[in-house]
Design a protein around this motif. Sequence first.
Motif, mmCIF file in Angstrom:
data_model
loop_
_atom_site.group_PDB
_atom_site.id
_atom_site.type_symbol
_atom_site.label_atom_id
_atom_site.label_comp_id
_atom_site.label_asym_id
_atom_site.label_seq_id
_atom_site.Cartn_x
_atom_site.Cartn_y
_atom_site.Cartn_z
ATOM 1 N N PHE A 64 33.766 47.026 8.537
ATOM 2 C CA PHE A 64 35.147 47.125 9.020
ATOM 3 C C PHE A 64 35.907 48.271 8.352
ATOM 4 O O PHE A 64 37.099 48.170 8.086
ATOM 5 N N SER A 65 35.179 49.347 8.070
ATOM 6 C CA SER A 65 35.804 50.515 7.444
ATOM 7 C C SER A 65 36.339 51.493 8.474
ATOM 8 O O SER A 65 37.243 52.269 8.180
ATOM 9 N N SER A 66 35.765 51.474 9.666
ATOM 10 C CA SER A 66 36.165 52.443 10.680
ATOM 11 C C SER A 66 37.465 52.015 11.351
ATOM 12 O O SER A 66 37.993 50.928 11.107
ATOM 13 N N PHE A 67 37.985 52.891 12.199
ATOM 14 C CA PHE A 67 39.228 52.626 12.921
ATOM 15 C C PHE A 67 39.181 53.404 14.227
ATOM 16 O O PHE A 67 38.400 54.360 14.368
ATOM 17 N N PRO A 68 39.969 53.005 15.232
ATOM 18 C CA PRO A 68 39.814 53.591 16.573
ATOM 19 C C PRO A 68 39.928 55.112 16.621
ATOM 20 O O PRO A 68 39.187 55.763 17.357
ATOM 21 N N GLN A 69 40.834 55.688 15.837
ATOM 22 C CA GLN A 69 40.991 57.137 15.882
ATOM 23 C C GLN A 69 39.736 57.850 15.387
ATOM 24 O O GLN A 69 39.346 58.881 15.945
ATOM 25 N N ARG A 70 39.093 57.295 14.374
ATOM 26 C CA ARG A 70 37.847 57.904 13.893
ATOM 27 C C ARG A 70 36.747 57.727 14.924
ATOM 28 O O ARG A 70 35.982 58.658 15.203
ATOM 29 N N LYS A 86 21.567 55.760 31.383
ATOM 30 C CA LYS A 86 22.807 56.454 31.054
ATOM 31 C C LYS A 86 22.519 57.693 30.206
ATOM 32 O O LYS A 86 21.610 57.697 29.373
ATOM 33 N N THR A 87 23.316 58.730 30.401
ATOM 34 C CA THR A 87 23.222 59.899 29.537
ATOM 35 C C THR A 87 24.168 59.722 28.358
ATOM 36 O O THR A 87 25.096 58.902 28.391
ATOM 37 N N LEU A 88 23.939 60.522 27.339
ATOM 38 C CA LEU A 88 24.838 60.472 26.180
ATOM 39 C C LEU A 88 26.245 60.881 26.567
ATOM 40 O O LEU A 88 27.222 60.342 26.057
ATOM 41 N N ARG A 89 26.386 61.852 27.493
ATOM 42 C CA ARG A 89 27.716 62.263 27.933
ATOM 43 C C ARG A 89 28.441 61.085 28.594
ATOM 44 O O ARG A 89 29.633 60.859 28.350
ATOM 45 N N GLN A 90 27.739 60.324 29.433
ATOM 46 C CA GLN A 90 28.363 59.176 30.091
ATOM 47 C C GLN A 90 28.821 58.144 29.064
ATOM 48 O O GLN A 90 29.926 57.589 29.176
ATOM 49 N N LEU A 91 27.984 57.901 28.074
ATOM 50 C CA LEU A 91 28.359 56.947 27.033
ATOM 51 C C LEU A 91 29.538 57.477 26.218
ATOM 52 O O LEU A 91 30.475 56.735 25.897
ATOM 53 N N GLY A 92 29.509 58.771 25.902
ATOM 54 C CA GLY A 92 30.606 59.365 25.158
ATOM 55 C C GLY A 92 31.929 59.255 25.898
ATOM 56 O O GLY A 92 32.962 58.939 25.304
ATOM 57 N N SER A 135 33.219 60.014 19.298
ATOM 58 C CA SER A 135 32.899 60.029 20.731
ATOM 59 C C SER A 135 33.234 61.380 21.351
ATOM 60 O O SER A 135 32.507 61.883 22.214
ATOM 61 N N ASP A 136 34.346 61.972 20.907
ATOM 62 C CA ASP A 136 34.742 63.290 21.419
ATOM 63 C C ASP A 136 33.664 64.336 21.192
ATOM 64 O O ASP A 136 33.521 65.282 21.979
ATOM 65 N N ARG A 137 32.906 64.183 20.121
ATOM 66 C CA ARG A 137 31.889 65.182 19.791
ATOM 67 C C ARG A 137 30.829 65.292 20.884
ATOM 68 O O ARG A 137 30.351 66.384 21.175
ATOM 69 N N VAL A 138 30.459 64.164 21.477
ATOM 70 C CA VAL A 138 29.465 64.194 22.551
ATOM 71 C C VAL A 138 30.020 64.949 23.757
ATOM 72 O O VAL A 138 29.330 65.771 24.372
ATOM 73 N N CYS A 147 35.197 57.231 24.644
ATOM 74 C CA CYS A 147 36.491 57.921 24.537
ATOM 75 C C CYS A 147 37.580 57.133 25.267
ATOM 76 O O CYS A 147 38.718 57.020 24.794
ATOM 77 N N HIS A 148 37.222 56.580 26.423
ATOM 78 C CA HIS A 148 38.178 55.776 27.185
ATOM 79 C C HIS A 148 38.585 54.531 26.403
ATOM 80 O O HIS A 148 39.779 54.212 26.276
#
Length: 444
Positions: A268-274, A135-141, A279-282, A145-146
């Motif tokens: 458990f500090s993160s959240f889906p929007q973060r 897999k490429t990083l773009r595919q994982l990103g 993921s959007d950055r990739v 995102c999905h």
Amino acid sequence: MTNSLYLERLRQLSTRLVSLQKPIRILDAIKWPPGIEQRFRAREGRELPALESDFYQRQTLAFDAGNISQLLKELKNDVRRQLGRDDALGKILQATIDQYQIVIELLLARGTQQFGHFSKQLYGSASDNIRGDRKTLRQLGERLCHIFSLPAVEHLNRPYTNHINAEEAVRMLDGRMRDYFGADEVRVQISDDIVSDASAGGDRIKINRRSHFSELDIQVLEVHEGWVHIGTTLNGREQPWATWLSVGSPRITAIQEGMAVLLETLTFSSFPQRARRISDRVVAVDLAEQGADFCEVYRYFLERGVSEHDSYRVTQRVFRGGTLTGGSVFTKDISYVKGFVENVNFIRSAIQSGVPEIIPMLFVGKVTLDDLPLLYERYLDGVIAGPKYLPPMFKNLNGLYVWFGFSSSLSEMNIARVQQHFNKLFRQLPTATPIQPPTDAELD
């Protein structure tokens, strides 16, 4: 060469590198002036940001590039001569020196097509394959995102308001840093000269005076900037001989940022929007690498429901230092997803290979995964000091072992078939608003 002579040479050479790299600050050299976002959004994102063509040429570097480059070259020759061409620690030191030479080339190429070339050498590309996978990083990103855009995210969403101003954020983080590191080890302060909401460097966390934060944001800053970035810096400063482990060239960026994201997850500090923003950055890097200009990348995220501010922010991060017309961009932002995956795979592999004791070495300083086996050997020899500051789950590995043991086994299941089974049950559920526990502020 006696052992004491070798160690003294290692320390002197390492300290020379720490000194030489000190004025080289990539993000400071490519940051944009305030006001660009407001003017761009005022034109509804239809015109490229108002950066003059000679903007970067007018931004003087904080160091003499030619002089530092020559001193780095001399240092590399001295490492080979004094430690030996085949010395393992010397090779890591040389690889780090080489990275700073490329960084200088990167900064001299700001605003040109060559900038993207050097960025890929330092950080990689979104089209790179994940280590050990096709897999490429773009595919994982795209996949991430999905996942972080599914309807379930809205079911989990709650109004975590940004009610904490910069002064209160400083007070809260200062207390948490004291609890983790002890008194007077870490400074938390207001800043007027950073673009992001917060940043960490050395033993200091800067908080943007104009920013406001939620409770979850404070938790993220505690573990991301504090436990990981500052923790590894301070652990590197504890090194008696390999003092270069206190400073980070781009070769360590993926492991640093990936570990910071992993700690957000484990606590458990993160959240889906973060997670979606990361993921959007990739995706943003890949779009820009393929030739999309600033406006096209910005509109790509707008059309997928990302806010104007967040769409601008993810786009601006990628285009700083490069060309606004695309193709030559700053690829550092693939590091968060890339490093997260590589750290998880490293920990799982260490457990399955029967060497979990190497895992805490991830925090010994600014390292790459390839460095760790050698650094662990030198730790056993007494040359490398073990990490002083460790997150709780890395001090006692029992819980981490079980967590990754279960996740490794579950990853082998066919989730599509499992989901088909449970979907039959879920279809019977009535539509309802989920029950949310009160926040700390509400309890107060």
